[in-house]
Design a protein around this motif. Structure first.
Motif, PDB file in Angstrom:
ATOM      1  N   ALA A  76       0.528  52.540   8.892  1.00 42.94           N
ATOM      2  CA  ALA A  76      -0.233  52.493  10.149  1.00 42.94           C
ATOM      3  C   ALA A  76      -0.144  51.112  10.786  1.00 42.94           C
ATOM      4  O   ALA A  76       0.006  50.989  12.005  1.00 42.94           O
ATOM      5  CB  ALA A  76      -1.696  52.865   9.899  1.00 42.94           C
ATOM      6  N   SER A  77      -0.194  50.076   9.962  1.00 43.56           N
ATOM      7  CA  SER A  77      -0.092  48.707  10.479  1.00 43.56           C
ATOM      8  C   SER A  77       1.290  48.449  11.060  1.00 43.56           C
ATOM      9  O   SER A  77       1.425  47.830  12.117  1.00 43.56           O
ATOM     10  CB  SER A  77      -0.383  47.698   9.367  1.00 43.56           C
ATOM     11  OG  SER A  77      -1.700  47.854   8.914  1.00 43.56           O
ATOM     12  N   ARG A  78       2.328  48.932  10.385  1.00 42.38           N
ATOM     13  CA  ARG A  78       3.692  48.756  10.895  1.00 42.38           C
ATOM     14  C   ARG A  78       3.872  49.506  12.216  1.00 42.38           C
ATOM     15  O   ARG A  78       4.458  48.989  13.161  1.00 42.38           O
ATOM     16  CB  ARG A  78       4.734  49.217   9.880  1.00 42.38           C
ATOM     17  CG  ARG A  78       6.159  48.966  10.365  1.00 42.38           C
ATOM     18  CD  ARG A  78       7.206  49.266   9.305  1.00 42.38           C
ATOM     19  NE  ARG A  78       7.244  48.275   8.257  1.00 42.38           N
ATOM     20  CZ  ARG A  78       7.847  47.085   8.362  1.00 42.38           C
ATOM     21  NH1 ARG A  78       8.436  46.737   9.489  1.00 42.38           N
ATOM     22  NH2 ARG A  78       7.853  46.249   7.356  1.00 42.38           N
ATOM     23  N   LYS A  79       3.344  50.728  12.303  1.00 47.13           N
ATOM     24  CA  LYS A  79       3.459  51.499  13.543  1.00 47.13           C
ATOM     25  C   LYS A  79       2.767  50.777  14.695  1.00 47.13           C
ATOM     26  O   LYS A  79       3.290  50.705  15.806  1.00 47.13           O
ATOM     27  CB  LYS A  79       2.879  52.901  13.352  1.00 47.13           C
ATOM     28  CG  LYS A  79       3.071  53.774  14.555  1.00 47.13           C
ATOM     29  CD  LYS A  79       2.608  55.197  14.316  1.00 47.13           C
ATOM     30  CE  LYS A  79       2.886  55.984  15.577  1.00 47.13           C
ATOM     31  NZ  LYS A  79       2.174  57.215  15.666  1.00 47.13           N
ATOM     32  N   GLU A  80       1.579  50.232  14.425  1.00 48.34           N
ATOM     33  CA  GLU A  80       0.865  49.469  15.456  1.00 48.34           C
ATOM     34  C   GLU A  80       1.686  48.249  15.881  1.00 48.34           C
ATOM     35  O   GLU A  80       1.838  47.960  17.073  1.00 48.34           O
ATOM     36  CB  GLU A  80      -0.494  49.023  14.944  1.00 48.34           C
ATOM     37  CG  GLU A  80      -1.246  48.157  15.932  1.00 48.34           C
ATOM     38  CD  GLU A  80      -2.425  47.428  15.318  1.00 48.34           C
ATOM     39  OE1 GLU A  80      -3.035  46.620  16.034  1.00 48.34           O
ATOM     40  OE2 GLU A  80      -2.737  47.646  14.132  1.00 48.34           O
ATOM     41  N   ALA A  81       2.215  47.520  14.900  1.00 43.50           N
ATOM     42  CA  ALA A  81       3.032  46.332  15.202  1.00 43.50           C
ATOM     43  C   ALA A  81       4.252  46.715  16.031  1.00 43.50           C
ATOM     44  O   ALA A  81       4.597  46.024  16.996  1.00 43.50           O
ATOM     45  CB  ALA A  81       3.460  45.640  13.906  1.00 43.50           C
ATOM     46  N   GLU A  82       4.917  47.801  15.663  1.00 48.02           N
ATOM     47  CA  GLU A  82       6.084  48.251  16.433  1.00 48.02           C
ATOM     48  C   GLU A  82       5.698  48.576  17.869  1.00 48.02           C
ATOM     49  O   GLU A  82       6.386  48.186  18.810  1.00 48.02           O
ATOM     50  CB  GLU A  82       6.707  49.485  15.773  1.00 48.02           C
ATOM     51  CG  GLU A  82       7.435  49.192  14.491  1.00 48.02           C
ATOM     52  CD  GLU A  82       7.915  50.441  13.779  1.00 48.02           C
ATOM     53  OE1 GLU A  82       7.515  51.575  14.153  1.00 48.02           O
ATOM     54  OE2 GLU A  82       8.703  50.294  12.822  1.00 48.02           O
ATOM     55  N   THR A  83       4.592  49.283  18.040  1.00 50.70           N
ATOM     56  CA  THR A  83       4.140  49.657  19.384  1.00 50.70           C
ATOM     57  C   THR A  83       3.925  48.421  20.245  1.00 50.70           C
ATOM     58  O   THR A  83       4.397  48.342  21.385  1.00 50.70           O
ATOM     59  CB  THR A  83       2.838  50.485  19.303  1.00 50.70           C
ATOM     60  OG1 THR A  83       3.093  51.668  18.544  1.00 50.70           O
ATOM     61  CG2 THR A  83       2.339  50.861  20.687  1.00 50.70           C
ATOM     62  N   VAL A  84       3.214  47.446  19.713  1.00 51.08           N
ATOM     63  CA  VAL A  84       2.865  46.247  20.475  1.00 51.08           C
ATOM     64  C   VAL A  84       4.083  45.340  20.663  1.00 51.08           C
ATOM     65  O   VAL A  84       4.429  44.959  21.785  1.00 51.08           O
ATOM     66  CB  VAL A  84       1.722  45.476  19.781  1.00 51.08           C
ATOM     67  CG1 VAL A  84       1.454  44.159  20.484  1.00 51.08           C
ATOM     68  CG2 VAL A  84       0.464  46.327  19.726  1.00 51.08           C
ATOM     69  N   LEU A 112      -2.424  38.525  10.563  1.00 52.33           N
ATOM     70  CA  LEU A 112      -3.048  39.581   9.780  1.00 52.33           C
ATOM     71  C   LEU A 112      -2.076  40.538   9.104  1.00 52.33           C
ATOM     72  O   LEU A 112      -2.477  41.309   8.237  1.00 52.33           O
ATOM     73  CB  LEU A 112      -3.997  40.399  10.665  1.00 52.33           C
ATOM     74  CG  LEU A 112      -5.186  39.632  11.216  1.00 52.33           C
ATOM     75  CD1 LEU A 112      -5.995  40.517  12.150  1.00 52.33           C
ATOM     76  CD2 LEU A 112      -6.063  39.121  10.096  1.00 52.33           C
ATOM     77  N   PHE A 113      -0.816  40.525   9.488  1.00 50.44           N
ATOM     78  CA  PHE A 113       0.139  41.500   8.949  1.00 50.44           C
ATOM     79  C   PHE A 113       1.469  40.806   8.745  1.00 50.44           C
ATOM     80  O   PHE A 113       2.080  40.326   9.694  1.00 50.44           O
ATOM     81  CB  PHE A 113       0.272  42.679   9.925  1.00 50.44           C
ATOM     82  CG  PHE A 113       1.181  43.774   9.445  1.00 50.44           C
ATOM     83  CD1 PHE A 113       0.977  44.394   8.228  1.00 50.44           C
ATOM     84  CD2 PHE A 113       2.230  44.203  10.235  1.00 50.44           C
ATOM     85  CE1 PHE A 113       1.812  45.416   7.787  1.00 50.44           C
ATOM     86  CE2 PHE A 113       3.072  45.221   9.807  1.00 50.44           C
ATOM     87  CZ  PHE A 113       2.848  45.829   8.580  1.00 50.44           C
ATOM     88  N   SER A 114       1.894  40.741   7.505  1.00 50.90           N
ATOM     89  CA  SER A 114       3.144  40.063   7.164  1.00 50.90           C
ATOM     90  C   SER A 114       3.958  40.945   6.209  1.00 50.90           C
ATOM     91  O   SER A 114       3.977  40.722   5.006  1.00 50.90           O
ATOM     92  CB  SER A 114       2.832  38.710   6.529  1.00 50.90           C
ATOM     93  OG  SER A 114       4.018  38.013   6.273  1.00 50.90           O
ATOM     94  N   THR A 116       7.232  43.184   4.504  1.00 51.83           N
ATOM     95  CA  THR A 116       8.613  42.999   4.079  1.00 51.83           C
ATOM     96  C   THR A 116       9.294  44.335   4.280  1.00 51.83           C
ATOM     97  O   THR A 116       8.789  45.346   3.791  1.00 51.83           O
ATOM     98  CB  THR A 116       8.677  42.604   2.587  1.00 51.83           C
ATOM     99  OG1 THR A 116       7.916  41.413   2.401  1.00 51.83           O
ATOM    100  CG2 THR A 116      10.087  42.391   2.139  1.00 51.83           C
ATOM    101  N   PRO A 117      10.415  44.407   5.008  1.00 46.73           N
ATOM    102  CA  PRO A 117      11.056  43.328   5.753  1.00 46.73           C
ATOM    103  C   PRO A 117      10.132  42.786   6.848  1.00 46.73           C
ATOM    104  O   PRO A 117       9.202  43.432   7.275  1.00 46.73           O
ATOM    105  CB  PRO A 117      12.296  43.968   6.358  1.00 46.73           C
ATOM    106  CG  PRO A 117      12.323  45.394   5.942  1.00 46.73           C
ATOM    107  CD  PRO A 117      11.121  45.678   5.141  1.00 46.73           C
ATOM    108  N   SER A 118      10.467  41.594   7.296  1.00 41.71           N
ATOM    109  CA  SER A 118       9.614  40.856   8.234  1.00 41.71           C
ATOM    110  C   SER A 118       9.561  41.502   9.612  1.00 41.71           C
ATOM    111  O   SER A 118      10.389  42.341   9.969  1.00 41.71           O
ATOM    112  CB  SER A 118      10.140  39.427   8.377  1.00 41.71           C
ATOM    113  OG  SER A 118      11.372  39.442   9.085  1.00 41.71           O
ATOM    114  N   LEU A 119       8.584  41.045  10.399  1.00 38.58           N
ATOM    115  CA  LEU A 119       8.479  41.510  11.778  1.00 38.58           C
ATOM    116  C   LEU A 119       9.710  41.085  12.580  1.00 38.58           C
ATOM    117  O   LEU A 119      10.185  41.835  13.436  1.00 38.58           O
ATOM    118  CB  LEU A 119       7.196  40.978  12.422  1.00 38.58           C
ATOM    119  CG  LEU A 119       5.894  41.497  11.804  1.00 38.58           C
ATOM    120  CD1 LEU A 119       4.687  40.778  12.405  1.00 38.58           C
ATOM    121  CD2 LEU A 119       5.756  42.994  11.967  1.00 38.58           C
TER     122      LEU A 119
END
Length: 134
Positions: A76-84, A112-114, A116-119
């Protein structure tokens, strides 16, 4: 170093919540007592946030049904990061009239979100940037 352009993310309406909804989300977590919730309410009143502050969709989903828990998973955190991040990178590239292959250095900071693989790796892969981007 030059700032050729910048972009801001405009969250979808269903990510926006008011202070009462934030307190309700925290109440539904069932890990805060009333004293803690009262303290959160006082902090929110002084926070400078408005009646339409964006919160992660994985957490906001707990408002839709009484028995719905928030989703604080890596997925869920990765999906949010991808969206933004994908949205703002696409906007910034377009505004600067720069192609992804022309990027030499990429810096993404998220406290808040780090994952692997990185952003940075996520963005480089999504936009087809060169492998030698620093």
């Amino acid at each position: 170093i030059y700032c050729l352009s910048f972009a801001t993310f405009k969250p979808p309406e269903d990510w926006k919540v008011d202070h009462d909804q934030i307190i309700e989300m925290m109440r539904r977590k069932k890990c805060f007592d009333e004293g803690s919730l009262d303290f959160m309410q006082r902090i929110l009143e002084r926070s400078g946030t408005g009646p339409a502050t964006a919160w992660p969709p994985g957490i906001v989903q707990s408002l839709h049904r009484e028995d719905q828990k928030s989703d604080q998973s890596i997925e869920a955190s990765r999906k949010e990061a991808e969206t933004v991040i994908f949205d703002v990178v696409e906007q910034a590239l377009r505004k600067a009239n720069v192609k992804p292959k022309e990027i030499d250095i990429l810096v993404i900071n998220c406290s808040l979100f780090s994952p692997t693989p990185s952003l940075c790796a996520m963005v480089m892969s999504h936009f087809g940037m060169r492998d030698d981007v620093a």
